[in-house]
Design an enzyme around this catalytic site. Sequence first.
Site, PDB file in Angstrom:
ATOM      1  N   ASP A  68       1.054  -5.671   6.021  1.00  0.00           N
ATOM      2  CA  ASP A  68      -0.204  -6.304   6.456  1.00  0.00           C
ATOM      3  C   ASP A  68      -0.979  -6.802   5.234  1.00  0.00           C
ATOM      4  OD1 ASP A  68       0.271  -5.587   9.160  1.00  0.00           O
ATOM      5  OD2 ASP A  68      -1.863  -5.219   9.488  1.00  0.00           O
TER       6      ASP A  68
ATOM      7  N   ASP B 281      -0.003   3.586  -4.120  1.00  0.00           N
ATOM      8  CA  ASP B 281      -1.367   3.148  -4.451  1.00  0.00           C
ATOM      9  C   ASP B 281      -1.331   2.017  -5.481  1.00  0.00           C
ATOM     10  OD1 ASP B 281      -0.361   5.077  -6.164  1.00  0.00           O
ATOM     11  OD2 ASP B 281      -2.246   6.151  -6.433  1.00  0.00           O
TER      12      ASP B 281
HETATM   13 MN    MN Z   1       1.614  -2.895  11.567  1.00  0.00          MN
END
Ligand code: MN
Length: 354
Positions: free
Chosen positions: A248, A220
């Site tokens: 990503d 996190d």
């Molecule tokens: Mn992916």
Amino acid sequence: MKATICVLPGDGIGPEVTSKAVAVLSKVASKFGHDFTFNEALMGGIAIDKTGTSLPAESLKTAEQSDAILLGAVGGPKWSDPTASVRPEQGLLQIRKHFDLFANLRPVKAYPALAQHTPLRPDLLDNVDMLFVRELTGGIYFGPRQEQGDGDSAYDTELYTVPEVERVAHVAFRAAQSRRNKVTSVDKANVMAAYRLWRRTVVKVHEDYSDVELDHVLVDACTMYLMTRPASFDVIVASNIFGDILSDEASVLAGSLGMLPSASLGSGTMGLYEPIHGSAPDIAGQGKANPTGTILSAAMLLRYSLGLEAEAKVVEAAVEKTLAAGARTADIAPRGGSFISTNEYADQVLSAIE
Ligand code: MN
Ligand code: IPM
């Protein structure tokens, strides 16, 4: 050198971007006097449509007879019915597992030419150059699961063994030795047993690499640090699912998901090379796809499967030159600004290979 490359274009923009990477590899072959054979095969949704399965035996055979695999992307709305038992993504997971490609390398670099394009303050992007080493054949993607179509429970299990963590940690530490000697290990050791094992194993493997600095970050907190101090990362080693999500997120630093390549490697030279983006069905067939991630994946193929470092660098330099000259596909064009097509962009990369 002679090499056979299995090409799995897949779905959506997959065929558009792989054809550009193949053109780049062909150009490299003729410039450097190599002999590359490309064998195309079906995988993903298109394979489901034609054969009923996302990774037909024939495609696997073509892959087995190759030195490396170049993949576009798989999936799309047509095959995303949640109750379907056959899914395009299964083929991808299967091929990773079949060749035991346990280490997924995802380099993330901020290109100065695109600094204005990210939503972050440009000064935060100075010196951003990190490498994700994502564990790819274990964890919750492959752990015990119970999928119940319309039942009232389902589960997936985050399961790691010591040898699985050891081998990916070695890849990360060795990669750091040829970079800036720093590894950040991502986990959730404060809550999950699998990640306490992950952390203790990484600490143990670190004993062999006294020249590399190691730190541990909870996942996190890592999401935040990637945005607040991205330049502080060198190599990031993460589990299958955390590496998937964080890479990503990190693509924002590179200006677009379309920019990022990846290499999935095992213990030998066989590798699977694919952009980290998906099949982008919304823009498929419109000439809007950014082929950079796939072209840079082809550069990684030259480097890791074929051992052609100079050739890999030529491709990477051609991409940098193309971007520096102002060429922009839709995803990296300034807001309201003009952009060129996938074909035009790829042509510029090809001519930069001269
Ligand atoms: Mn992916
Ligand atoms: C990726 C993709 C895949 C993954 C999907 C398509 C199975 O998101 O390569 O990052 O989750 O690994």
